[in-house]
Design a protein around this motif. Structure first.
Motif, short mmCIF file in Angstrom:
data_model
loop_
_atom_site.label_atom_id
_atom_site.label_comp_id
_atom_site.label_asym_id
_atom_site.label_seq_id
_atom_site.Cartn_x
_atom_site.Cartn_y
_atom_site.Cartn_z
N LYS A 59 32.90 60.64 84.56
CA LYS A 59 32.63 61.66 83.56
C LYS A 59 32.41 63.02 84.21
O LYS A 59 31.99 63.10 85.35
N GLN A 77 29.40 66.07 80.38
CA GLN A 77 29.45 64.91 79.49
C GLN A 77 28.35 63.91 79.85
O GLN A 77 27.72 63.32 78.97
N ALA A 78 28.08 63.74 81.14
CA ALA A 78 27.02 62.82 81.57
C ALA A 78 25.65 63.29 81.07
O ALA A 78 24.83 62.49 80.60
N ALA A 81 25.16 65.26 78.49
CA ALA A 81 25.19 65.11 77.03
C ALA A 81 24.91 63.66 76.62
O ALA A 81 24.14 63.40 75.69
N ASP A 82 25.53 62.72 77.33
CA ASP A 82 25.30 61.31 77.02
C ASP A 82 23.84 60.93 77.25
O ASP A 82 23.24 60.22 76.44
N LYS A 83 23.26 61.40 78.34
CA LYS A 83 21.86 61.09 78.64
C LYS A 83 20.94 61.63 77.55
O LYS A 83 19.97 60.98 77.16
N CYS A 84 21.25 62.82 77.05
CA CYS A 84 20.42 63.46 76.03
C CYS A 84 20.82 63.07 74.61
O CYS A 84 20.17 63.49 73.65
N ARG A 85 21.89 62.30 74.50
CA ARG A 85 22.41 61.84 73.20
C ARG A 85 22.75 62.98 72.25
O ARG A 85 22.38 62.99 71.07
N SER A 112 26.00 66.33 71.90
CA SER A 112 27.36 66.70 72.31
C SER A 112 27.30 67.63 73.52
O SER A 112 26.28 68.32 73.74
#
Length: 161
Positions: free
Chosen positions: A119, A123-124, A126-130, A132
């Motif tokens: 990633k 994006q990583a 964003a994914d960790k923080c849930r 976009s």
């Protein structure tokens, strides 16, 4: 340029070019002053190296320009008060901890040249923080502006912070 915009620029200068930008904003490390701003101003200008050696005298006007910028930074910080910046930073961190965490993660991991696994770093985070990636980027931009706005308003004096 108004005082708040100038302060936002100073905060960005610290965040992007000082290795201890966040601890400085939180008041854990002393804020640069005077000529200590020169390496940051120089770093912000970028590298004008053309890849060839040119014999020339050092540019006195460029040095004077940088010293003038350092003086302007000090003048802006004296007007606003560094204590106000520190308190505004602490308030943002305390009242918006989730946004603060996104902001710090962005500063720590999102660069133009790195990847975290398969990633992008954005994006990583964003994914960790849930959220976009757009939200992470927006928070990265908003936090310095929010600190500058609160510090310029001297809100903590009104609240007896």
């Amino acid at each position: 340029m108004n005082r708040r915009d100038a302060l936002t620029g100073i905060i960005e200068l610290l965040l992007q070019f000082h290795p201890e930008g966040i601890p400085i904003l939180l008041g854990d490390v002393a804020c640069p002053s005077g000529l200590e701003w020169l390496p940051l101003v120089e770093a912000a200008r970028g590298n004008d190296d053309l890849g060839v050696r040119i014999c020339k005298d050092p540019s006195v006007s460029q040095l004077l320009d940088q010293v003038g910028q350092a003086d302007e930074i000090d003048r802006t910080l004296e007007e606003i008060g560094w204590d106000n910046v520190v308190e505004a930073t602490r308030a943002v961190r305390a009242f918006s901890p989730r946004d603060w965490d996104m902001f710090v993660l962005h500063l720590s991991f999102v660069t133009d040249y790195s990847r975290l696994g398969d990633k992008s770093p954005l994006q990583a985070v964003a994914d960790k923080c849930r959220v976009s990636p757009k939200t992470v980027s927006r928070r990265r931009q908003e936090i310095p502006e929010q600190i500058a706005r609160l510090a310029s308003m001297r809100f903590q004096q009104a609240l007896h912070w």
